[in-house]
Design an enzyme around this catalytic site. Structure first.
Site, PDB file in Angstrom:
ATOM      1  N   SER A 118       0.789 -14.991   1.607  1.00 51.97           N
ATOM      2  CA  SER A 118       0.246 -14.830   0.256  1.00 51.97           C
ATOM      3  C   SER A 118       0.296 -16.165  -0.466  1.00 51.97           C
ATOM      4  O   SER A 118       1.098 -17.042  -0.131  1.00 51.97           O
ATOM      5  CB  SER A 118       1.109 -13.822  -0.517  1.00 51.97           C
ATOM      6  OG  SER A 118       0.770 -13.827  -1.891  1.00 51.97           O
ATOM      7  N   TYR A 157       9.442 -10.627  -3.526  1.00 56.27           N
ATOM      8  CA  TYR A 157       8.141 -10.734  -2.857  1.00 56.27           C
ATOM      9  C   TYR A 157       7.829 -12.214  -2.591  1.00 56.27           C
ATOM     10  O   TYR A 157       7.391 -12.584  -1.502  1.00 56.27           O
ATOM     11  CB  TYR A 157       7.052 -10.099  -3.728  1.00 56.27           C
ATOM     12  CG  TYR A 157       5.697 -10.069  -3.074  1.00 56.27           C
ATOM     13  CD1 TYR A 157       5.341  -9.044  -2.200  1.00 56.27           C
ATOM     14  CD2 TYR A 157       4.760 -11.071  -3.320  1.00 56.27           C
ATOM     15  CE1 TYR A 157       4.089  -9.019  -1.584  1.00 56.27           C
ATOM     16  CE2 TYR A 157       3.506 -11.048  -2.715  1.00 56.27           C
ATOM     17  CZ  TYR A 157       3.179 -10.022  -1.857  1.00 56.27           C
ATOM     18  OH  TYR A 157       1.937 -10.005  -1.250  1.00 56.27           O
TER      19      TYR A 157
HETATM   20  N1  LIG Z   1      -3.569  -7.234  -2.371  1.00 56.19           N
HETATM   21  C1  LIG Z   1      -3.214  -8.471  -2.671  1.00 56.19           C
HETATM   22  O1  LIG Z   1      -3.480  -8.990  -3.782  1.00 56.19           O
HETATM   23  C2  LIG Z   1      -2.488  -9.318  -1.656  1.00 56.19           C
HETATM   24  C3  LIG Z   1      -2.429 -10.704  -1.873  1.00 56.19           C
HETATM   25  C4  LIG Z   1      -1.753 -11.503  -0.962  1.00 56.19           C
HETATM   26  C5  LIG Z   1      -1.153 -10.924   0.155  1.00 56.19           C
HETATM   27  N2  LIG Z   1      -1.219  -9.581   0.338  1.00 56.19           N
HETATM   28  C6  LIG Z   1      -0.552  -9.031   1.521  1.00 56.19           C
HETATM   29  O2  LIG Z   1      -1.509  -8.376   2.333  1.00 56.19           O
HETATM   30  C7  LIG Z   1      -0.872  -7.363   3.091  1.00 56.19           C
HETATM   31  C8  LIG Z   1      -1.666  -6.077   2.979  1.00 56.19           C
HETATM   32  O3  LIG Z   1      -1.641  -5.668   1.629  1.00 56.19           O
HETATM   33  P1  LIG Z   1      -2.793  -4.807   0.961  1.00 56.19           P
HETATM   34  O4  LIG Z   1      -3.157  -5.495  -0.281  1.00 56.19           O
HETATM   35  O5  LIG Z   1      -3.826  -4.490   1.955  1.00 56.19           O
HETATM   36  O6  LIG Z   1      -1.949  -3.518   0.523  1.00 56.19           O
HETATM   37  P2  LIG Z   1      -2.082  -1.971   0.888  1.00 56.19           P
HETATM   38  O7  LIG Z   1      -0.999  -1.279   0.147  1.00 56.19           O
HETATM   39  O8  LIG Z   1      -3.484  -1.538   0.702  1.00 56.19           O
HETATM   40  O9  LIG Z   1      -1.751  -1.928   2.452  1.00 56.19           O
HETATM   41  C9  LIG Z   1      -0.442  -2.106   2.942  1.00 56.19           C
HETATM   42  C10 LIG Z   1      -0.279  -1.223   4.164  1.00 56.19           C
HETATM   43  O10 LIG Z   1       1.039  -1.460   4.679  1.00 56.19           O
HETATM   44  C11 LIG Z   1       1.597  -0.211   4.996  1.00 56.19           C
HETATM   45  N3  LIG Z   1       3.047  -0.255   4.904  1.00 56.19           N
HETATM   46  C12 LIG Z   1       3.787  -0.613   3.833  1.00 56.19           C
HETATM   47  N4  LIG Z   1       5.084  -0.418   4.092  1.00 56.19           N
HETATM   48  C13 LIG Z   1       5.155   0.080   5.348  1.00 56.19           C
HETATM   49  C14 LIG Z   1       6.220   0.498   6.169  1.00 56.19           C
HETATM   50  N5  LIG Z   1       7.492   0.489   5.747  1.00 56.19           N
HETATM   51  N6  LIG Z   1       5.946   0.950   7.399  1.00 56.19           N
HETATM   52  C15 LIG Z   1       4.668   1.009   7.857  1.00 56.19           C
HETATM   53  N7  LIG Z   1       3.614   0.640   7.121  1.00 56.19           N
HETATM   54  C16 LIG Z   1       3.860   0.177   5.870  1.00 56.19           C
HETATM   55  C17 LIG Z   1       1.047   0.758   3.936  1.00 56.19           C
HETATM   56  O11 LIG Z   1       1.161   2.118   4.346  1.00 56.19           O
HETATM   57  C18 LIG Z   1      -0.380   0.277   3.804  1.00 56.19           C
HETATM   58  O12 LIG Z   1      -1.243   0.940   4.695  1.00 56.19           O
HETATM   59  C19 LIG Z   1       0.554  -7.268   2.574  1.00 56.19           C
HETATM   60  O13 LIG Z   1       1.416  -7.959   3.447  1.00 56.19           O
HETATM   61  C20 LIG Z   1       0.471  -7.959   1.215  1.00 56.19           C
HETATM   62  O14 LIG Z   1       1.710  -8.512   0.846  1.00 56.19           O
HETATM   63  C21 LIG Z   1      -1.895  -8.762  -0.524  1.00 56.19           C
END
Ligand SMILES: NC(=O)c1ccc[n+]([C@@H]2O[C@H](COP(=O)([O-])OP(=O)(O)OC[C@H]3O[C@@H](n4cnc5c(N)ncnc54)[C@H](O)[C@@H]3O)[C@@H](O)[C@H]2O)c1
Length: 263
Positions: A118, A157
């Site tokens: 991130s 985070y």
């Molecule tokens: N959305 C943003 O702005 C953003 C920005 C930078 C980085 N990220 C990173 O991208 C990645 C995906 O995030 P996203 O935005 O798609 O979020 P999201 O919540 O849509 O998806 C996250 C997924 O991870 C799964 N997950 C979470 N905890 C879990 C666990 N204990 N066991 C199994 N599965 C688990 C959830 O069920 C979900 O399907 C993450 O690592 C997040 O930190 C997101």
């Protein structure tokens, strides 16, 4: 198709960036093993319902994956910053490292590992002592580690993502003799179900970021970059951390470095 013949594990495949990545790599010819605690809406070659907070469940998953000769591992599952500090460090860092290190020896030569970091991992250089202290951290020790290192709900985070970027860089050549490479992708704010959690945690800073940016990203802005890193075309990228953030990291660097002095 760029991923034909490859078996790729995608964690976090039930939502957001993980769901977009799993669907894209499938459309590019890969055999997809989807891992998530929730069931994805799309059907993949295999779905493994696993809670990545549960070390025993991860170990069972590893035992099922080891015989499969995996060509790609996209570590995308993650918890948002609104969750308890120890849970965020456990899922976003400790579980990811445990899964990766347990699988790497049995992965195919030339395999690619991609870590979803991130923009929050920016500035990891200022946290090196804490990052080094977290090396070898196990699930049982996470709560005590957070207490001892002032890792709270406000910064967990950031710490987890900083440590992940640093770990990716540190392992640039660890498996070079087998052609296995690890890289990271660092999105800015992406419109997924957890975007609201980021805006809540970052408060005014997020409002300012959103004012500067033309738009937030969406999962389909990020998935093609992950898919590229999983492909053989990215064979000479090692230990890289690719910002995919609408220019936000460059904006911060331009301001901090004085590049825009006089404007
Ligand atoms: N959305 C943003 O702005 C953003 C920005 C930078 C980085 N990220 C990173 O991208 C990645 C995906 O995030 P996203 O935005 O798609 O979020 P999201 O919540 O849509 O998806 C996250 C997924 O991870 C799964 N997950 C979470 N905890 C879990 C666990 N204990 N066991 C199994 N599965 C688990 C959830 O069920 C979900 O399907 C993450 O690592 C997040 O930190 C997101």
């Amino acid at each position: 198709m760029p991923l034909t013949g490859k078996t790729i594990v995608v964690t976090g495949a039930a939502s957001g960036i993980g769901a977009a990545t799993a669907a894209l790599v499938k459309s590019q010819g890969a055999t997809v093993i989807a891992v998530d605690r929730n069931k994805p809406s799309e059907t993949y070659d295999r779905f493994e319902q696993v809670d990545l907070m549960d070390k025993a469940a991860i170990d069972d998953l590893i035992a099922r994956l080891i015989p499969l000769k995996i060509d790609g591992l996209a570590n995308i599952a993650g918890l948002p910053p609104t969750r308890p500090a120890a849970d965020v460090v456990a899922v976003n860092l400790v579980a990811l490292k445990h899964l990766t290190l347990s699988l790497v020896d049995s992965m195919a030569d030339g395999a690619s590992i991609v870590n979803l970091a991130s923009l929050a991992g920016f500035g990891w250089e200022n946290e090196v002592p804490k990052i080094l202290a977290s090396e070898g951290l196990d699930f049982d020790g996470v709560a005590a580690f957070c207490d001892a290192n002032d890792i709270t709900k406000e910064n967990s985070y950031f710490f987890a993502k900083q440590a992940l970027v640093a770990w990716t860089i540190a392992n640039r050549w660890t498996w070079r003799d087998r052609g296995i490479r690890m890289n990271a992708v660092s999105p800015g704010p992406v419109d997924t179900p957890i975007l609201g959690d980021f805006l809540e945690t970052l408060g005014e800073r997020a409002e300012e970021d959103m004012r500067i940016m033309d738009r937030p990203g969406n999962a389909d802005d990020i998935a093609p970059v992950v898919a590229f890193l999983l492909s053989d075309a990215a064979g000479w990228l090692r230990g890289a951390n690719l910002p995919v953030d609408g220019g936000m990291k460059s904006h911060i660097l331009a301001n901090e470095s004085g590049l825009e002095k006089g404007e």
